[in-house]
Write an enzyme that holds these catalytic residues in place. Structure first.
Site, PDB file in Angstrom:
ATOM      1  N   ASP A   1      -0.572   9.106  -1.444  1.00 11.53           N
ATOM      2  CA  ASP A   1       0.879   9.108  -1.275  1.00 11.53           C
ATOM      3  C   ASP A   1       1.590   9.771  -2.451  1.00 11.53           C
ATOM      4  O   ASP A   1       2.570  10.478  -2.269  1.00 11.53           O
ATOM      5  CB  ASP A   1       1.405   7.688  -1.055  1.00 11.53           C
ATOM      6  CG  ASP A   1       1.350   7.290   0.422  1.00 11.53           C
ATOM      7  OD1 ASP A   1       1.291   8.216   1.268  1.00 11.53           O
ATOM      8  OD2 ASP A   1       1.361   6.091   0.730  1.00 11.53           O
TER       9      ASP A   1
ATOM     10  N   HIS B   1      -7.733   8.681   8.983  1.00 12.61           N
ATOM     11  CA  HIS B   1      -8.417   7.411   9.221  1.00 12.61           C
ATOM     12  C   HIS B   1      -9.906   7.600   9.532  1.00 12.61           C
ATOM     13  O   HIS B   1     -10.772   6.933   8.982  1.00 12.61           O
ATOM     14  CB  HIS B   1      -7.745   6.660  10.360  1.00 12.61           C
ATOM     15  CG  HIS B   1      -8.546   5.501  10.810  1.00 12.61           C
ATOM     16  ND1 HIS B   1      -8.515   4.291  10.144  1.00 12.61           N
ATOM     17  CD2 HIS B   1      -9.473   5.373  11.783  1.00 12.61           C
ATOM     18  CE1 HIS B   1      -9.366   3.482  10.711  1.00 12.61           C
ATOM     19  NE2 HIS B   1      -9.959   4.098  11.706  1.00 12.61           N
TER      20      HIS B   1
ATOM     21  N   GLU C   1       2.683   5.105  -6.483  1.00 16.56           N
ATOM     22  CA  GLU C   1       2.531   6.159  -5.476  1.00 16.56           C
ATOM     23  C   GLU C   1       3.867   6.854  -5.212  1.00 16.56           C
ATOM     24  O   GLU C   1       3.939   7.811  -4.452  1.00 16.56           O
ATOM     25  CB  GLU C   1       1.946   5.581  -4.177  1.00 16.56           C
ATOM     26  CG  GLU C   1       2.681   4.351  -3.684  1.00 16.56           C
ATOM     27  CD  GLU C   1       1.873   3.526  -2.690  1.00 16.56           C
ATOM     28  OE1 GLU C   1       1.064   4.085  -1.964  1.00 16.56           O
ATOM     29  OE2 GLU C   1       2.090   2.296  -2.654  1.00 16.56           O
TER      30      GLU C   1
ATOM     31  N   CYS D   1      -6.836   4.446  -6.803  1.00  9.68           N
ATOM     32  CA  CYS D   1      -7.522   4.079  -5.569  1.00  9.68           C
ATOM     33  C   CYS D   1      -7.325   5.127  -4.474  1.00  9.68           C
ATOM     34  O   CYS D   1      -7.605   4.872  -3.318  1.00  9.68           O
ATOM     35  CB  CYS D   1      -7.058   2.705  -5.092  1.00  9.68           C
ATOM     36  SG  CYS D   1      -5.296   2.594  -4.817  1.00  9.68           S
TER      37      CYS D   1
END
Lengths: 572, 113
Positions: free
Chosen positions: A455, A189, A431, A502
């Site tokens: 992922d 993050h 994903e 993305c």
């Protein structure tokens, strides 16, 4: 001078004084005091200082995090003047000559124990509020300052074990020139936030907090992941030059802000940005993105104590769509679960959250949450070019069910005479390996795919991306990943659908030529990567990159892929 | 749970005020909580702030426990949820004003009536 090696999480060079967020340890002894009046005054002074700090923190939170989050600090302020808390502390000083910090700690601990014993999760969390407030008062009683991001008022580099979402939301770009953390990687993050705020950062240094004292001069090299503590004169000169070069390079890049992304041989690819909040759109436009390829809506749901209302969501989506002025905005519906928890949903703890009840799985079961979001999105759709995608789709049935719920909500709105855009594209994230393998079937029902590499890599390699011991398996360039990506792109193009990406990979300069060669249509990345990517793509030939496709897909290791890319496209 | 600290013992709570005019019952009002999330941080903050602006003693009673409405921790410790029935007890020079203000706040914020 000490050098630490971490992971460069966000490009740029920062040179400034350290501001450590490491909390000091307090030693509180049960001492008796001789002058009770002086002790009472000491308590009053500490309460007042804590009050003015909390007011400042609350005001910052109001601006940067919104009214809801700021309300917590209003509650903290009331704890400071709570008669049932403060009066007994004063009585203890007066009657028993106990020192203020001990008396306060004792009463605070009693309340903390009381809240912790309650069988309501929300109330249990209030124990943390009391800890927070009493710690602040004690820090003033002991004259050991407590760090807080809202209190920074000069240029610094923030040093922390890790930064939470609410920490990063409080970072003021005016003063915080860079940051460094002990833990984390490129996809954690804090790293993602650093790139979206365009602050140089080095994460995963393991020992930054133990090596660095407040006020030491630091150099953060976000390119190489190097952290220099107390640099030599020579290093300072060297890095100042490096910084200036980067500033010049950025000026060069910025000339491309209003240009389309066209390869040397005349092919257009779309460069889009990933965002989490409406405020992020500013950077997206500054960096000349051609759209938003991923709007992570879960931030609307985080850092609060209840679900966002349809109205709150509508406002956020509308703002983003309006600011983008007709450029495409791909919104991902709620992707919660895994490492992103919402305490107020009271979901049972899972042994394996990344493989558990998350994202679309949760939305299909708790449909009221899903439907509220879809209504808000549909209502906002007339304010721009909205595309909707569903996360964590594993089966065709899941996609069809999600889409039919969306259609139901659309019909309801039409019946209510609420205007909804006609032509909203509906797509999905790829994903999960099953979705990639079955992409030819999915391509018949979706309007587009967006490959979520973070992922997809962890699920394909069966390696938890948060687990440092298996981080060697997190291999974006493993040929297995490239083959899956290639399968998805081919299957989509067969049906006339477009494919975006993305994940972090889409903005990586080593990956960009490879992905161009595989036929990727849209690259969505951190806003700060867009102009360098556009510069790079201008000098690449799509036909040439495509000519290496078969060779690339026939490789056996990630190392060979990387070596090939570096050699063929002169990147490093 | 050690609730004896905040929750006042009902026996000791002054139910009647003894003045020159004799016994006058203190003001009280019962309200049903309709807000979905009950009285959590934000409404508790509003209530405590409001109560603190009056000199009267104001207690909040729920589920047989009485706390000082000027104490945020007291109010929070009651864990008042939707559907609860709570009673305000107000006693002091500005009691009528205080009670009116609290009732108004409760309804304005959609907490209960």
């Amino acid at each position: 001078m000490i050098e630490l090696n971490g992971i460069g999480a966000s490009d740029g060079i920062a040179i400034a004084k350290a501001y450590s967020l490491k909390e000091p340890e307090f030693i509180i002894e049960n001492k008796t005091v001789s002058d009770k009046q002086q002790e009472l005054k000491k308590l009053d002074d500490a309460l007042n200082q804590a009050k003015s700090e909390l007011e400042q923190i609350r005001d910052t939170a109001r601006v940067r995090l919104g009214e809801e989050k700021a309300a917590i600090f209003s509650a903290h302020l009331l704890v400071l003047q709570d008669p049932e808390f403060i009066e007994p502390v004063k009585a203890d000083i007066e009657n028993n000559s106990i020192c203020a910090e001990y008396a306060l700690k004792e009463k605070a601990d009693m309340f903390i124990a009381m809240f912790e014993a309650m069988d309501n999760e929300y109330m249990k969390e209030r124990a943390a509020d009391i800890k927070d407030v009493s710690k602040r008062v004690i820090s003033h009683l002991l004259s050991v300052p407590l760090p807080n991001l809202s209190l920074i008022s000069e240029e610094v580099i923030v040093v922390a074990e890790d930064l939470t979402p609410s920490d990063t939301a409080q970072l003021n770009g005016q003063y915080v020139k860079g940051f460094t953390t002990n833990i984390g990687g490129r996809t954690s993050h804090s790293a993602i936030m650093a790139r979206s705020m365009e602050i140089p950062a080095v994460v995963g240094t393991k020992q930054a907090t133990s090596e660095i004292q407040n006020g030491m001069i630091l150099i953060v090299d976000g390119f190489t992941g190097k952290l220099i503590i107390d640099p030599t004169e020579k290093q300072l000169i060297e890095y100042k030059q490096k910084h200036e070069q980067y500033v010049l390079q950025r000026e060069e890049w910025s000339k491309l802000v209003n240009e389309a992304t066209v390869t040397e041989d005349g092919h257009h690819v779309e460069l889009a940005a990933n965002i989490g909040k409406p405020e992020d759109v500013e950077k997206v436009l500054e960096n000349g993105a051609e759209g938003i390829g991923l709007y992570r809506t879960e931030f609307l749901y985080m850092e609060r104590d209840k679900l966002p209302t349809e109205e709150e969501q509508f406002d956020a989506y509308k703002t983003v769509l309006e600011k983008m002025e007709g450029k495409p905005v791909v919104v991902r519906t709620l992707d919660i679960g895994g490492d992103k928890e919402l305490p107020y949903l009271k979901l049972p703890h899972e042994l394996n959250p990344f493989l558990g009840f998350r994202a679309i799985r949760l939305c299909l079961e708790q449909q009221d949450i899903f439907r509220t979001q879809l209504r808000a999105l549909l209502r906002a759709s007339t304010f721009g070019n909205l595309k909707i995608m569903f996360p964590m789709i594993a089966t065709v049935d899941e996609f069809n069910e999600a889409k039919s719920i969306l259609m139901e909500e659309k019909q309801k709105l039409i019946q209510e005479n609420i205007e909804v855009a006609e032509d909203i594209e509906i797509g999905m994230m790829v994903e999960i390996p099953s979705a990639a393998v079955l992409a030819d079937q999915f391509a018949k029902v979706v309007d587009f795919f967006s490959i979520g590499t973070n992922d997809l890599i962890q699920y394909t390699m069966a390696a938890d991306r948060m687990n440092e011991r298996v981080s060697y398996l997190y291999q974006p360039y493993n040929p297995a990943i490239l083959r899956l990506v290639s399968m998805v792109i081919d299957a989509a193009h067969q049906q006339g659908r477009w494919v975006g990406m993305c994940g972090e990979m889409a903005g990586d300069k080593v990956a960009i030529p490879l992905l161009l060669g595989l036929g990727l249509d849209e690259f969505s990345m951190s806003a700060s990567s867009i102009l360098p990517a556009r510069t790079q793509l201008k000098h690449l030939s799509k036909a040439h990159a495509a000519s290496h496709k078969a060779e690339l897909l026939a490789m056996d290791t990630a190392e060979k892929v990387i070596d090939f890319a570096k050699e063929t496209y002169a990147v490093n | 749970m050690n609730s004896t600290y905040i929750a006042k013992d009902n026996k000791n709570t002054k139910q009647h005020r003894i003045g020159e005019k004799g016994e006058i019952p203190m003001l009280q009002k019962t309200i049903n909580i309709t807000s979905e999330s009950g009285i959590h941080a934000r409404p508790a903050t509003l209530l405590v702030n409001k109560a603190s602006s009056f000199t009267s003693n104001i207690d909040l009673e729920f589920n047989g426990k009485k706390v000082n409405l000027k104490s945020i921790m007291g109010v929070m410790s009651l864990g008042i949820g939707q559907g609860a029935s709570v009673t305000f007890h107000v006693d002091g020079d500005d009691e009528q004003e205080a009670l009116d203000a609290i009732v108004e706040l409760m309804s304005k914020e959609g907490l209960g009536a």
